[in-house]
Scaffold this motif. Structure first.
Motif, PDB file in Angstrom:
ATOM      1  N   GLY A  58       0.774  -1.228   0.000  1.00 40.13           N
ATOM      2  CA  GLY A  58       0.000   0.000   0.000  1.00 40.13           C
ATOM      3  C   GLY A  58       0.805   1.278   0.000  1.00 40.13           C
ATOM      4  N   TYR A  59       2.137   1.159  -0.110  1.00 42.04           N
ATOM      5  CA  TYR A  59       2.981   2.370  -0.118  1.00 42.04           C
ATOM      6  C   TYR A  59       2.663   3.231  -1.338  1.00 42.04           C
ATOM      7  N   GLN A  60       2.513   4.521  -1.118  1.00 46.48           N
ATOM      8  CA  GLN A  60       2.335   5.490  -2.195  1.00 46.48           C
ATOM      9  C   GLN A  60       3.571   6.377  -2.263  1.00 46.48           C
ATOM     10  N   PRO A  61       4.139   6.606  -3.476  1.00 40.74           N
ATOM     11  CA  PRO A  61       5.373   7.392  -3.588  1.00 40.74           C
ATOM     12  C   PRO A  61       5.278   8.755  -2.920  1.00 40.74           C
ATOM     13  N   VAL A  62       6.310   9.102  -2.156  1.00 39.25           N
ATOM     14  CA  VAL A  62       6.406  10.384  -1.478  1.00 39.25           C
ATOM     15  C   VAL A  62       7.826  10.908  -1.636  1.00 39.25           C
ATOM     16  N   LYS A  63       8.041  12.155  -1.249  1.00 38.38           N
ATOM     17  CA  LYS A  63       9.366  12.745  -1.336  1.00 38.38           C
ATOM     18  C   LYS A  63      10.256  12.257  -0.196  1.00 38.38           C
ATOM     19  N   PRO A  64      11.588  12.339  -0.393  1.00 39.73           N
ATOM     20  CA  PRO A  64      12.511  11.874   0.657  1.00 39.73           C
ATOM     21  C   PRO A  64      12.253  12.511   2.016  1.00 39.73           C
ATOM     22  N   ARG A  65      11.914  13.810   2.029  1.00 39.20           N
ATOM     23  CA  ARG A  65      11.722  14.461   3.327  1.00 39.20           C
ATOM     24  C   ARG A  65      10.521  13.889   4.081  1.00 39.20           C
ATOM     25  N   VAL A  66       9.534  13.375   3.330  1.00 39.84           N
ATOM     26  CA  VAL A  66       8.383  12.744   3.973  1.00 39.84           C
ATOM     27  C   VAL A  66       8.815  11.429   4.615  1.00 39.84           C
ATOM     28  N   ILE A  67       9.645  10.674   3.896  1.00 44.34           N
ATOM     29  CA  ILE A  67      10.157   9.422   4.456  1.00 44.34           C
ATOM     30  C   ILE A  67      10.952   9.710   5.723  1.00 44.34           C
ATOM     31  N   ALA A  68      11.801  10.738   5.665  1.00 49.14           N
ATOM     32  CA  ALA A  68      12.599  11.087   6.839  1.00 49.14           C
ATOM     33  C   ALA A  68      11.708  11.420   8.027  1.00 49.14           C
ATOM     34  N   LYS A  69      10.618  12.155   7.763  1.00 46.64           N
ATOM     35  CA  LYS A  69       9.699  12.525   8.845  1.00 46.64           C
ATOM     36  C   LYS A  69       8.991  11.305   9.412  1.00 46.64           C
ATOM     37  N   LYS A  70       8.547  10.405   8.504  1.00 50.21           N
ATOM     38  CA  LYS A  70       7.845   9.207   8.948  1.00 50.21           C
ATOM     39  C   LYS A  70       8.748   8.292   9.771  1.00 50.21           C
TER      40      LYS A  70
END
Length: 805
Positions: A23-35
């Motif tokens: 269910g992963y939806q592509p996001v920007k690197p900064r979103v991954i870092a925040k998550k």
């Protein structure tokens, strides 16, 4: 590629688990870092992990810089090709990033025999007209498939420098589509099916408003159309100001692009603005982080120059440094002695940066990331903090400094008989500038009166030995290209007040000869001991490029036979020296050569005619030299700690890429500064030389001020001009209306476009026609079918054989 630390490896695993979860939806690197809850102090580690995963193909960048799993097909890929991506494979763990096979070979550039042609990966190079070319990875020197033509409508949203996946196109009969590039030259056509990795998402341009919208015109013609600013008002910016943007959606032939403003630089033409534009455009590092600076301070606090640390004490040896007048760091010093049997003892002493920059330290990580110091017209962006580069490690006169020393013993005739390596302490007796040494060589009695007698005697020995060594390099086939650097002259406020060419003088050649000799000696020793190391390799030019160079030289009136023979190639360079076509010939030879790179492969250096070569002599400003120092240090200590070859390969790719980036930034800022200087001198006349010809006009470069520009054919005297590719000329019907490569002409500055980074000249006066090599006027006529001038058949062949003997 340097191994990930345990913390970075764990972070890589976390990123892979996050992007590969259901269910992963592509996001920007900064979103991954925040998550993932990445703290600010781990931001650099996170960026490095993301880059490593992209380079390994374990994650991919899609539209709008969104991170997606390797098996997911991006929307842009679906638009650009009807075929789907490769099926998804299980996500590898971070351990794969540190494996020996960290740099697997690129796909072979051959074409499969199935229903589709094999997909290839390579760097996209965009032409000004919108189309582009891709050179597949691993295909350098392969004349069969060196350039793949990408039509503008089939480049998807690729930008110059992007790593792309392409597929080759075929016609209705299933045959590989070809595109002709010129007489006797053709290549395959392809289309971009995927953006593997963006070179950058950051661009510089000019802000403007139109029809109620906000836009940015990206500098340098990188995009066909302006980009829409989708966060107008986020930062205060006025029309006409230079801004830095991050592209949110890259434009394609069918969709518009959008961007977000990240920084407002100010008005173009200001010295600080011009420099910051290039720094941002090429994503160069400026300030050092606190951890790196603190580590440099700790090194300064603990360094005691009186502590010899079991090093060989050479403080009584007469040693000098010779550098540019404005140099601030001194990383090489020379001693030359006469010893028993009248032998020579050459000492090359290089700053021991490895003592201060320990593996995996903050200093080391930052130095590796930068890869090289960047030398811009108005500043230096150093690889190491100045406390190290200009202080602790710099071989300052009168100060005890740590060095790695290579001692070479030679016979009176220059034959090598012994080589020794040591960790040493030296004390430079005098810091000399190139200009001082050249003046001494011209008038010894007038200059030497203020120098110590030992220094004067040393310079005399250096000159004699360098002459011997230079001749040996020449005898074995070293190529010498006369490509002077362009140095910008700035006033006290940083504005351009002129420019000049920095020619290679005797003092430059003297130091270069000693550095070449030391580099080869170190590489030979490491090779003899079967130690893997990062070599400086320079592959031989491809036969196809040699063929085109041979024809080009013949068209300019130089009868050549076989330029695959390096001695004939050097003879061509010698014959062009001092002539109007010298620049054209030397540029053509340079374009024929492949670029030298860092790689552990056992491949020699073509231009130097060296079987073994590495970079050892500049560890203050080049990371590969620091790596070689560490290996040499282990050798001196009697240890042979192996380095994984896959890791070395990846490190070499990184350092080569950083070097290319630094060189391009320096060239672009020099060009921009010169264009700014021309902009304030519309109508100024200058003497220039024709450096290129096409059907649209002439490329010219100023002689006194080496600014480049274009003279359109419609600004030449009214006539009907015929373009001759073979003669590199525009031929009109009227008397005197013929223009050819190498002609000297008088031009005036017509128009300057700083955004497109172009200058337009107009013809302002008479010109001097080139003379053919034997003295007669050369007008592009009277050639044989083989491209040689009539009456010159076989000229040069006899001389080249004599030189070869």
């Amino acid at each position: 590629m340097k191994p990930l630390s345990p913390e970075q490896a764990a972070l890589a695993d976390a990123v892979l688990q996050f992007v590969n979860r259901p269910g992963y939806q592509p996001v920007k690197p900064r979103v991954i870092a925040k998550k993932l809850g990445i703290e600010k102090d781990r931001k650099s580690d996170f960026k490095r992990v993301i880059k490593r995963l992209v380079r390994k193909g374990q994650i991919l960048y899609g539209e709008k810089h969104l991170v997606r799993p390797a098996g997911m097909v991006s929307s842009s890929s679906k638009k650009s090709t009807s075929q789907s991506s490769a099926p998804s494979s299980p996500a590898p763990s971070s351990a794969d990033l540190n494996s020996a096979d960290s740099s697997s070979p690129a796909p072979s550039p051959s074409v499969s025999r199935g229903s589709t042609f094999r997909e290839l990966v390579g760097r996209f190079r965009r032409a000004a007209q919108g189309f582009g070319f891709v050179t597949p990875e691993g295909s350098a020197g392969d004349a069969a498939i060196e350039d793949i033509y990408i039509p503008a409508e089939r480049k998807a949203d690729a930008v110059d420098g992007d790593l792309v996946r392409i597929e080759l196109l075929r016609d209705d009969r299933g045959e590989l589509k070809k595109r002709h590039f010129g007489p006797g030259r053709k290549g395959p056509r392809g289309q971009v099916v995927e953006i593997v990795a963006r070179r950058t998402h950051q661009f510089v341009g000019t802000y403007f408003e139109s029809s109620g919208g906000s836009f940015v015109e990206i500098d340098g013609g990188k995009f066909e159309r302006p980009l829409l600013i989708d966060d107008a008002g986020a930062k205060p910016v006025q029309p006409g100001e230079k801004i830095v943007v991050e592209v949110v959606r890259f434009p394609s032939p069918f969709t518009a692009g959008t961007a977000a403003v990240t920084e407002v630089l100010g008005r173009a033409g200001q010295p600080e603005v011009d420099t910051r534009m290039i720094i941002r455009e090429f994503d160069l590092s400026e300030a050092f982080d606190d951890e790196t600076l603190e580590e440099a301070r700790r090194m300064a606090d603990t360094f005691d120059e009186s502590d010899l640390q079991d090093r060989l004490d050479l403080t009584d040896l007469t040693i000098v440094t010779i550098d540019p007048t404005d140099a601030r760091d001194f990383d090489d010093a020379i001693s030359v002695e006469r010893i028993e049997r009248d032998h020579w003892r050459l000492g090359v002493h290089i700053a021991d940066v490895s003592h201060f920059v320990q593996p995996d330290s903050a200093l080391d990580r930052e130095a590796y990331e930068r890869g090289t110091s960047v030398y811009l017209p108005d500043r230096v962006l150093p690889m190491l903090p100045e406390l190290i580069s200009n202080g602790l490690a710099s071989l300052q006169p009168g100060r005890n400094r740590y060095a790695k020393t290579v001692f070479l013993e030679l016979t009176p005739e220059g034959q090598f008989v012994a080589v020794d390596f040591h960790s040493t302490v030296i004390r430079s007796d005098r810091r000399l500038a190139y200009e001082e040494v050249d003046a001494f060589f011209e008038e010894p009695s007038e200059v030497a009166s203020s120098w110590e007698p030992e220094v004067v005697a040393l310079l005399e020995r250096m000159r004699e030995l360098a002459t011997l060594l230079r001749q040996r390099w020449s005898d074995r086939g070293m190529l010498e290209l006369a490509m002077p650097d362009i140095k910008i002259d700035l006033d006290e406020k940083g504005y351009v007040c002129g420019a000049h060419r920095v020619e290679q003088t005797e003092s430059h050649r003297l130091i270069e000869t000693f550095m070449l000799t030391a580099n080869e000696a170190v590489a030979t020793r490491l090779s003899d001991d079967e130690i893997d190391f990062l070599r400086r390799i320079h592959p031989a030019p491809s036969p196809r490029k040699i063929f085109h160079l041979t024809r080009f030289a013949g068209e300019l009136g130089f009868a050549v036979d076989n330029l695959e023979n390096r001695f004939e190639l050097q003879e061509l360079l010698d014959r062009a020296a001092g002539r109007q076509e010298q620049q054209a010939i030397h540029f053509a030879v340079l374009r024929t050569m492949q670029r030298a790179v860092y790689d552990p492969k056992e491949e020699g250096h073509y231009a130097l005619a060296a079987d073994y070569y590495c970079h050892f002599t500049s560890p203050i400003r080049r990371y590969p030299d620091l790596l070689v120092h560490r290996l040499l240090d282990r050798l001196i200590r009697g240890k042979k700690t192996p380095i994984d070859q896959g890791q070395l390969t990846a490190m070499g790719e990184h350092c080569s890429d950083r070097e290319r980036q630094a060189d391009a930034a320096e060239r672009e800022l020099t060009k921009l500064k010169l264009l700014g200087w021309l902009e304030g001198r519309i109508g100024k006349e200058m003497d220039a030389v024709v450096t290129g010809v096409n059907r649209d006009g002439l490329f010219v470069q100023g002689i006194e001020i080496p600014a480049e520009g274009f003279l359109p054919v419609d600004l030449l005297p009214a006539d009907h001009y015929r373009y001759s590719r073979r003669a590199h000329s525009l031929e009109g019907h009227g008397k005197g209306n013929s223009f050819q490569l190498g002609d000297s002409i008088r031009v005036a500055v017509g128009r300057v476009d700083l955004a497109d980074r172009k200058a337009i000249f107009r013809l302002a006066g008479s010109r001097k026609k080139r003379e053919r090599p034997d003295g007669a006027l050369l007008k592009g006529k009277g050639r044989s079918k083989k491209g040689k001038l009539k009456g010159e058949k076989g000229r040069g062949k006899k001389r080249s054989k004599k030189k070869h003997r």
